[in-house]
Design a protein around this motif. Sequence first.
Motif, PDB file in Angstrom:
ATOM      1  N   ALA A  53       0.498  -1.281   0.301  1.00 36.56           N
ATOM      2  CA  ALA A  53       0.362   0.079  -0.133  1.00 36.56           C
ATOM      3  C   ALA A  53       0.777   1.510   0.160  1.00 36.56           C
ATOM      4  O   ALA A  53       0.443   2.169  -0.588  1.00 36.56           O
ATOM      5  CB  ALA A  53      -0.818   0.247   1.561  1.00 36.56           C
ATOM      6  N   VAL A  54       1.773   1.046   0.566  1.00 43.81           N
ATOM      7  CA  VAL A  54       2.881   2.626   0.863  1.00 43.81           C
ATOM      8  C   VAL A  54       3.652   3.195  -0.470  1.00 43.81           C
ATOM      9  O   VAL A  54       3.725   4.074  -0.894  1.00 43.81           O
ATOM     10  CB  VAL A  54       4.105   2.453   2.034  1.00 43.81           C
ATOM     11  CG1 VAL A  54       4.992   3.561   2.037  1.00 43.81           C
ATOM     12  CG2 VAL A  54       3.408   2.695   3.490  1.00 43.81           C
ATOM     13  N   ILE A  57       0.916   3.935  -2.564  1.00 51.11           N
ATOM     14  CA  ILE A  57      -0.002   5.717  -2.061  1.00 51.11           C
ATOM     15  C   ILE A  57       1.025   6.756  -2.282  1.00 51.11           C
ATOM     16  O   ILE A  57       1.421   7.711  -3.090  1.00 51.11           O
ATOM     17  CB  ILE A  57      -0.168   5.442  -0.570  1.00 51.11           C
ATOM     18  CG1 ILE A  57      -1.528   5.239  -0.825  1.00 51.11           C
ATOM     19  CG2 ILE A  57      -0.534   6.934  -0.782  1.00 51.11           C
ATOM     20  CD1 ILE A  57      -2.713   4.361   0.003  1.00 51.11           C
ATOM     21  N   ALA A  61       1.719   9.428  -4.649  1.00 45.70           N
ATOM     22  CA  ALA A  61       1.812  10.634  -4.440  1.00 45.70           C
ATOM     23  C   ALA A  61       2.609  11.645  -4.322  1.00 45.70           C
ATOM     24  O   ALA A  61       2.440  12.611  -5.209  1.00 45.70           O
ATOM     25  CB  ALA A  61       1.675  11.068  -3.163  1.00 45.70           C
ATOM     26  N   LYS A  74      -1.614  17.160   1.197  1.00 46.91           N
ATOM     27  CA  LYS A  74      -3.401  16.322   1.147  1.00 46.91           C
ATOM     28  C   LYS A  74      -3.154  14.668   1.247  1.00 46.91           C
ATOM     29  O   LYS A  74      -3.718  13.829   1.272  1.00 46.91           O
ATOM     30  CB  LYS A  74      -4.309  16.623  -0.035  1.00 46.91           C
ATOM     31  CG  LYS A  74      -4.577  17.532   0.832  1.00 46.91           C
ATOM     32  CD  LYS A  74      -4.954  18.027  -0.880  1.00 46.91           C
ATOM     33  CE  LYS A  74      -5.499  19.510  -0.578  1.00 46.91           C
ATOM     34  NZ  LYS A  74      -6.600  19.835  -1.568  1.00 46.91           N
ATOM     35  N   ALA A  75      -1.667  14.295   0.381  1.00 49.71           N
ATOM     36  CA  ALA A  75      -0.895  13.374  -0.266  1.00 49.71           C
ATOM     37  C   ALA A  75      -0.425  12.112   1.523  1.00 49.71           C
ATOM     38  O   ALA A  75      -0.545  11.099   1.208  1.00 49.71           O
ATOM     39  CB  ALA A  75       0.145  13.020  -1.276  1.00 49.71           C
ATOM     40  N   PRO A  77      -0.748  11.869   4.505  1.00 56.96           N
ATOM     41  CA  PRO A  77      -1.017  11.314   5.873  1.00 56.96           C
ATOM     42  C   PRO A  77      -1.613   9.629   4.955  1.00 56.96           C
ATOM     43  O   PRO A  77      -2.005   9.208   5.798  1.00 56.96           O
ATOM     44  CB  PRO A  77      -3.306  12.086   5.361  1.00 56.96           C
ATOM     45  CG  PRO A  77      -1.978  13.411   5.433  1.00 56.96           C
ATOM     46  CD  PRO A  77      -1.475  13.862   4.177  1.00 56.96           C
ATOM     47  N   PHE A  78      -1.810   9.468   3.692  1.00 56.42           N
ATOM     48  CA  PHE A  78      -2.330   8.643   3.313  1.00 56.42           C
ATOM     49  C   PHE A  78      -1.215   7.281   3.013  1.00 56.42           C
ATOM     50  O   PHE A  78      -1.468   6.194   3.503  1.00 56.42           O
ATOM     51  CB  PHE A  78      -2.632   8.181   1.970  1.00 56.42           C
ATOM     52  CG  PHE A  78      -4.793   9.728   1.652  1.00 56.42           C
ATOM     53  CD1 PHE A  78      -5.813   9.143   1.862  1.00 56.42           C
ATOM     54  CD2 PHE A  78      -4.211  10.563   1.210  1.00 56.42           C
ATOM     55  CE1 PHE A  78      -6.899   9.541   2.354  1.00 56.42           C
ATOM     56  CE2 PHE A  78      -5.890  11.391   1.087  1.00 56.42           C
ATOM     57  CZ  PHE A  78      -7.061  10.450   1.245  1.00 56.42           C
ATOM     58  N   VAL A  79       0.218   7.812   2.894  1.00 54.85           N
ATOM     59  CA  VAL A  79       0.715   7.165   3.727  1.00 54.85           C
ATOM     60  C   VAL A  79       0.643   6.744   4.881  1.00 54.85           C
ATOM     61  O   VAL A  79       1.338   5.555   5.300  1.00 54.85           O
ATOM     62  CB  VAL A  79       1.906   7.468   3.443  1.00 54.85           C
ATOM     63  CG1 VAL A  79       3.577   7.118   2.855  1.00 54.85           C
ATOM     64  CG2 VAL A  79       2.266   8.225   1.499  1.00 54.85           C
ATOM     65  N   LEU A  81      -1.459   6.371   6.911  1.00 55.57           N
ATOM     66  CA  LEU A  81      -2.750   5.393   7.466  1.00 55.57           C
ATOM     67  C   LEU A  81      -2.186   4.477   6.491  1.00 55.57           C
ATOM     68  O   LEU A  81      -2.466   2.805   7.383  1.00 55.57           O
ATOM     69  CB  LEU A  81      -4.067   6.323   5.855  1.00 55.57           C
ATOM     70  CG  LEU A  81      -4.714   7.267   7.101  1.00 55.57           C
ATOM     71  CD1 LEU A  81      -5.869   7.766   6.185  1.00 55.57           C
ATOM     72  CD2 LEU A  81      -5.027   6.885   8.456  1.00 55.57           C
ATOM     73  N   ALA A  82      -1.349   3.914   5.839  1.00 52.26           N
ATOM     74  CA  ALA A  82      -1.054   2.358   5.125  1.00 52.26           C
ATOM     75  C   ALA A  82      -0.595   1.785   5.954  1.00 52.26           C
ATOM     76  O   ALA A  82      -0.086   0.851   6.069  1.00 52.26           O
ATOM     77  CB  ALA A  82      -0.258   2.943   3.988  1.00 52.26           C
TER      78      ALA A  82
END
Length: 99
Positions: A53-54, A57, A61, A74-75, A77-79, A81-82
Amino acid sequence: MKKRFLAVLTVLVLMGTALFAQDAGTAQTSGSAIKYLGAAIAVGLACIGGGMAVGKIGAAAMGAMSENPELSGKALPFVGLAEGICLWGMLVGVLILIL
């Protein structure tokens, strides 16, 4: 990818049968071995999934930030979360070993 998954699944099944193929005198150690195997599988699969996932993402990103640098906030925080997937896997592994 499917061949690797099937190979890993086959190895896990064969390891499971090897654990249960013990005499009755070592029944208590078999329970602890299964506990360690379960913790290892929980942490291993969580870290493999988190790493995949990282990777996806992070690549997306970086591509988005190369076009628009304002998207970095914005990108990222998704890393995070993964990466949290790996932490949850480790927590589950620790709980399996403790309980």
